[in-house]
Design a protein around this motif. Structure first.
Motif, PDB file in Angstrom:
ATOM      1  N   VAL A 343       0.986  -1.151   0.072  1.00  0.00           N
ATOM      2  CA  VAL A 343      -0.222  -0.062   0.046  1.00  0.00           C
ATOM      3  C   VAL A 343       0.785   1.380   0.067  1.00  0.00           C
ATOM      4  N   LYS A 344       0.627   2.314  -0.688  1.00  0.00           N
ATOM      5  CA  LYS A 344       1.092   3.470  -0.923  1.00  0.00           C
ATOM      6  C   LYS A 344       0.991   4.306   0.469  1.00  0.00           C
ATOM      7  N   LYS A 345       1.948   5.106   0.685  1.00  0.00           N
ATOM      8  CA  LYS A 345       2.015   5.893   1.961  1.00  0.00           C
ATOM      9  C   LYS A 345       0.389   6.940   2.256  1.00  0.00           C
ATOM     10  N   GLU A 346       0.195   7.525   0.977  1.00  0.00           N
ATOM     11  CA  GLU A 346      -1.132   7.900   0.979  1.00  0.00           C
ATOM     12  C   GLU A 346      -2.359   7.639   1.098  1.00  0.00           C
ATOM     13  N   ASP A 347      -2.450   6.046   0.776  1.00  0.00           N
ATOM     14  CA  ASP A 347      -3.464   5.275   1.028  1.00  0.00           C
ATOM     15  C   ASP A 347      -3.661   4.420   2.377  1.00  0.00           C
ATOM     16  N   LEU A 348      -2.951   4.899   3.331  1.00  0.00           N
ATOM     17  CA  LEU A 348      -2.750   3.975   4.629  1.00  0.00           C
ATOM     18  C   LEU A 348      -3.960   4.277   5.421  1.00  0.00           C
ATOM     19  N   GLY A 349      -4.559   5.406   5.314  1.00  0.00           N
ATOM     20  CA  GLY A 349      -5.741   5.707   6.103  1.00  0.00           C
ATOM     21  C   GLY A 349      -7.142   4.789   5.689  1.00  0.00           C
ATOM     22  N   THR A 350      -6.879   4.265   4.732  1.00  0.00           N
ATOM     23  CA  THR A 350      -8.248   3.279   4.186  1.00  0.00           C
ATOM     24  C   THR A 350      -7.752   1.706   4.776  1.00  0.00           C
ATOM     25  N   GLU A 351      -9.023   1.266   5.168  1.00  0.00           N
ATOM     26  CA  GLU A 351      -8.949  -0.236   5.563  1.00  0.00           C
ATOM     27  C   GLU A 351      -8.578  -1.090   4.338  1.00  0.00           C
ATOM     28  N   ASN A 352      -7.559  -1.885   4.714  1.00  0.00           N
ATOM     29  CA  ASN A 352      -6.968  -2.900   3.711  1.00  0.00           C
ATOM     30  C   ASN A 352      -6.522  -4.228   4.537  1.00  0.00           C
ATOM     31  N   VAL A 353      -7.450  -4.943   4.871  1.00  0.00           N
ATOM     32  CA  VAL A 353      -7.224  -6.346   5.640  1.00  0.00           C
ATOM     33  C   VAL A 353      -6.258  -7.198   4.963  1.00  0.00           C
ATOM     34  N   GLU A 354      -6.307  -7.256   3.595  1.00  0.00           N
ATOM     35  CA  GLU A 354      -5.445  -8.232   2.641  1.00  0.00           C
ATOM     36  C   GLU A 354      -4.107  -7.598   2.792  1.00  0.00           C
ATOM     37  N   ALA A 355      -4.044  -6.088   2.590  1.00  0.00           N
ATOM     38  CA  ALA A 355      -2.689  -5.950   2.660  1.00  0.00           C
ATOM     39  C   ALA A 355      -1.900  -6.147   3.987  1.00  0.00           C
ATOM     40  N   VAL A 356      -2.745  -5.899   5.093  1.00  0.00           N
ATOM     41  CA  VAL A 356      -2.167  -6.343   6.476  1.00  0.00           C
ATOM     42  C   VAL A 356      -1.655  -7.792   6.533  1.00  0.00           C
ATOM     43  N   LYS A 357      -2.549  -8.588   6.025  1.00  0.00           N
ATOM     44  CA  LYS A 357      -2.137 -10.084   6.023  1.00  0.00           C
ATOM     45  C   LYS A 357      -0.846 -10.167   5.278  1.00  0.00           C
ATOM     46  N   LYS A 358      -0.936  -9.825   4.016  1.00  0.00           N
ATOM     47  CA  LYS A 358       0.261  -9.795   3.122  1.00  0.00           C
ATOM     48  C   LYS A 358       1.731  -9.388   3.911  1.00  0.00           C
ATOM     49  N   GLY A 359       1.598  -8.033   4.504  1.00  0.00           N
ATOM     50  CA  GLY A 359       2.653  -7.223   5.073  1.00  0.00           C
ATOM     51  C   GLY A 359       3.003  -8.333   6.269  1.00  0.00           C
ATOM     52  N   CYS A 360       2.207  -9.090   6.862  1.00  0.00           N
ATOM     53  CA  CYS A 360       2.668  -9.798   8.115  1.00  0.00           C
ATOM     54  C   CYS A 360       3.812 -10.544   7.797  1.00  0.00           C
ATOM     55  N   ALA A 361       3.945 -11.175   6.668  1.00  0.00           N
ATOM     56  CA  ALA A 361       5.125 -11.866   6.410  1.00  0.00           C
ATOM     57  C   ALA A 361       6.289 -11.277   6.854  1.00  0.00           C
ATOM     58  N   ASN A 362       6.664 -10.035   6.967  1.00  0.00           N
ATOM     59  CA  ASN A 362       7.861  -9.462   7.182  1.00  0.00           C
ATOM     60  C   ASN A 362       7.767  -9.474   8.780  1.00  0.00           C
ATOM     61  N   LEU A 363       6.702  -9.226   9.564  1.00  0.00           N
ATOM     62  CA  LEU A 363       6.660  -9.469  10.873  1.00  0.00           C
ATOM     63  C   LEU A 363       7.001 -10.859  11.321  1.00  0.00           C
ATOM     64  N   GLY A 364       6.567 -12.056  10.633  1.00  0.00           N
ATOM     65  CA  GLY A 364       6.879 -13.322  10.810  1.00  0.00           C
ATOM     66  C   GLY A 364       8.010 -13.658  10.582  1.00  0.00           C
ATOM     67  N   ARG A 365       8.927 -13.015   9.647  1.00  0.00           N
ATOM     68  CA  ARG A 365      10.300 -13.259   9.524  1.00  0.00           C
ATOM     69  C   ARG A 365      11.251 -12.703  10.831  1.00  0.00           C
ATOM     70  N   HIS A 366      10.673 -11.736  11.320  1.00  0.00           N
ATOM     71  CA  HIS A 366      11.314 -11.115  12.427  1.00  0.00           C
ATOM     72  C   HIS A 366      11.329 -12.006  13.786  1.00  0.00           C
ATOM     73  N   ILE A 367       9.861 -12.755  13.941  1.00  0.00           N
ATOM     74  CA  ILE A 367       9.736 -13.645  14.925  1.00  0.00           C
ATOM     75  C   ILE A 367      10.373 -14.572  14.831  1.00  0.00           C
ATOM     76  N   GLU A 368      10.611 -15.205  13.742  1.00  0.00           N
ATOM     77  CA  GLU A 368      11.303 -16.656  13.488  1.00  0.00           C
ATOM     78  C   GLU A 368      12.930 -16.021  13.945  1.00  0.00           C
ATOM     79  N   ASN A 369      13.426 -14.867  13.409  1.00  0.00           N
ATOM     80  CA  ASN A 369      14.837 -14.681  13.603  1.00  0.00           C
ATOM     81  C   ASN A 369      15.209 -14.436  15.042  1.00  0.00           C
ATOM     82  N   VAL A 370      14.164 -13.606  15.796  1.00  0.00           N
ATOM     83  CA  VAL A 370      14.380 -13.632  17.212  1.00  0.00           C
ATOM     84  C   VAL A 370      14.566 -14.838  17.698  1.00  0.00           C
ATOM     85  N   LYS A 371      13.533 -15.742  17.521  1.00  0.00           N
ATOM     86  CA  LYS A 371      13.530 -17.120  18.210  1.00  0.00           C
ATOM     87  C   LYS A 371      14.645 -17.901  17.999  1.00  0.00           C
ATOM     88  N   GLN A 372      15.407 -17.688  16.787  1.00  0.00           N
ATOM     89  CA  GLN A 372      16.749 -18.366  16.576  1.00  0.00           C
ATOM     90  C   GLN A 372      17.673 -18.110  17.718  1.00  0.00           C
TER      91      GLN A 372
END
Length: 559
Positions: A343-372
């Motif tokens: 999502v572009k910065k100017e569109d962040l104020g609009t709800e977009n659950v699918e984009a959140v789910k897609k972006g969670c891949a970045n969060l998941g990677r960091h969770i895995e890394n800290v647990k390493q």
């Protein structure tokens, strides 16, 4: 919605206590506080030495997903969590880095938290503060001056002027100084040679100050700085130039940690400030180890995302200082996850659950890394008013599927009350004894293997690559006895790759190591990857354009 005050307006309205009362909370006697005005002080080296025999409190690391222009609020969460822990009755100190003038007047902004989770005095912390960065700049450039002076007066050490590796520094973003030619103008000005400037936070002197355990250790490390090489490629050290004593003199006060307070009058150590993308990204060992002797809980942060700051916190700072973190907090925002989801910065104020789910891949990677690293983690969702219930629930569900918990935090708007749930979760993790901390690699692994291990296991790249000359340089350092050192990756903070535009959780990318630098005094090897610069430039419209003094004499525009 009620008008939202700016960070500086909130900070200016703070009800601060005298710094001696803040020190009393940690049992620091008034005579061991060296005051800078009424609201900040340095803690004496004598007092720090007197508490070294005490048991340590529990160390909590706050890290984050990869940063985006949408903001994550890692420092804000660090401060909010510290206040939250104090709120639930845990004697807690906060340890964060000092701000560099470069990003303050550039694009990134300050480093004192935000909203109702700030350390104060905010203006001082983000500007000259207690002068630590000026002292580091002066000590670094003293060595630079001594090098050229030695060469001018006959070069008894036989320094090869083509192989002088020690550059100059300043605490400002200035791309014009990245590469320079110095000593022009004739015989009286010395022998012309190529040089350059880095930003102060990238200086090895900054890293040394942040890793030193006392004044004696500081001077020893300063002496071990390699400034360049002779024609036979043997190293020349700062101690060969008799620079270490004078540099230590300039740094003797800067080495002492700075004590300030949060908006809720809780103690905070703000000390040191190496960048996390071009240096090791953690506050000083002196501040952290001292806080651990004085508090039950110490909340500290590591710069940028966990791929940089947390990795270096674990593999460099904890390894060198013998620290054992009890738990970690990974900060994420719905807005930043949406950006990672495309999502572009100017569109962040609009709800977009699918984009959140897609972006969670970045969060998941960091969770895995800290647990390493064997450290239990909790996710802190730093709340923004534009977040919707469905977006927040999507993050919580994703994290739950990873076997962890995500806690919604409102400390920016509510202070400690908004971080109470996070504080209770952190206490449960820390006192559960689940931490089995261990660095990612052993000391004996060859240097390039250490780099490649980080690339494969943390960045999920296919391999690290480097020219033959880079590999030969690493091999030479191993032969000279530096093979046991950890590596400090200098890489873009915006991506797991070296491409700042490649968001999310990319895999199988190649990480090119363009250059390596030996920081023998600090005790690590820097691997410069991709297009990363050790002297940043200013953006087209720098923050400096909006910073001014108003009619009442107050600073405006600082954030």
């Amino acid at each position: 919605m009620a008008e939202v005050k700016s960070d500086i307006e909130i900070a200016r309205a703070a009800s601060k206590k005298p710094v001696r009362e803040v020190g009393e909370k940690l049992g620091i006697p008034d005579e061991h506080l060296l005051p800078f005005g009424h609201d900040k002080a340095k803690v004496s080296a004598q007092f720090i030495a007197s508490v070294k025999g005490r048991e340590n409190g529990k160390l909590i690391l706050v890290t984050a997903i990869n940063p985006t222009p949408a903001g994550e609020g890692k420092t804000t969460t660090t401060v909010g969590l510290g206040d939250g822990l104090n709120r639930i009755g845990k004697k807690t100190a906060i340890c964060i880095r000092e701000a560099s003038l470069g990003p303050c007047f550039g694009m990134k902004g300050g480093a004192a938290g935000g909203g109702y989770a700030q350390v104060v005095p905010m203006e001082d912390i983000n500007l000259h503060f207690t002068g630590d960065f000026h002292a580091i700049t002066s000590a670094h450039n003293l060595l630079s001056a001594l090098i050229d002076n030695h060469i001018y007066w006959g070069n008894a050490l036989d320094i090869d002027t083509r192989r002088v590796t020690w550059r100059r520094v300043m605490d400002m973003n200035d791309r014009a100084l990245r590469e320079i030619v110095c000593s022009l103008g004739g015989v009286a000005n010395g022998f012309p040679r190529q040089g350059g400037f880095d930003i102060t936070v990238a200086s090895e002197v900054m890293a040394i100050l942040c890793l030193a355990t006392d004044l004696e250790d500081l001077e020893k490390r300063l002496g071990e700085i390699i400034i360049g090489y002779r024609r036979d490629k043997s190293p020349v050290y700062a101690r060969d130039l008799k620079a270490d004593g004078a540099m230590a003199v300039l740094l003797k006060d800067a080495l002492q940690p700075n004590l300030v307070q949060t908006l809720e009058n809780n103690p905070a150590f703000v000390h040191g400030g190496p960048f996390a993308n071009i240096a090791h990204g953690c506050n000083s060992v002196m501040a952290t180890t001292t806080a651990l002797k004085l508090a039950d809980y110490v909340v500290t942060e590591a710069g940028f995302g966990a791929d940089l700051g947390a990795e270096k916190f674990f593999d460099i700072k904890c390894r060198k200082a013998g620290l054992k973190p009890a738990a970690a907090v990974i900060v994420a925002t719905v807005r930043a996850l949406k950006m990672n989801g495309g999502v572009k910065k100017e569109d962040l104020g609009t709800e977009n659950v699918e984009a959140v789910k897609k972006g969670c891949a970045n969060l998941g990677r960091h969770i895995e890394n800290v647990k390493q690293f064997g450290v239990p983690a909790v996710v802190a969702i730093n709340h923004f008013h534009s977040d919707t219930a469905a977006e927040i629930e999507a993050v919580k569900a994703y994290v739950a599927a990873q076997g962890e918990e995500a806690v919604l935090c409102r400390h920016w708007a509510e202070g400690s009350a908004g971080a109470e749930e996070l504080a209770r979760k952190v206490v449960a993790l820390a006192e559960g004894g689940a931490s089995q901390f261990a660095p990612l690699y052993g000391d004996d692994m060859p240097l390039f293997e250490k780099i490649d291990t980080i690339v494969r296991r943390i960045y999920r790249g296919s391999e690290a690559i480097a020219d033959k000359s880079v590999r030969a340089q690493l091999h030479q350092w191993e032969q000279q006895g530096y093979g046991h050192l950890p590596v400090c990756m200098a890489k873009t903070q915006y991506s797991f790759s070296t491409d700042p535009n490649l968001r999310g959780a990319p895999t199988d990318h190649v990480v090119p190591v363009r250059e390596v630098r030996l920081s023998a005094g600090a005790g690590f090897v820097v691997a410069i990857c991709g297009e990363i610069m050790t002297m940043p430039g200013l953006p087209k419209a720098p923050s400096a354009e909006k910073i001014f003094l108003n009619e009442a004499g107050y600073i405006e525009g600082l954030f």
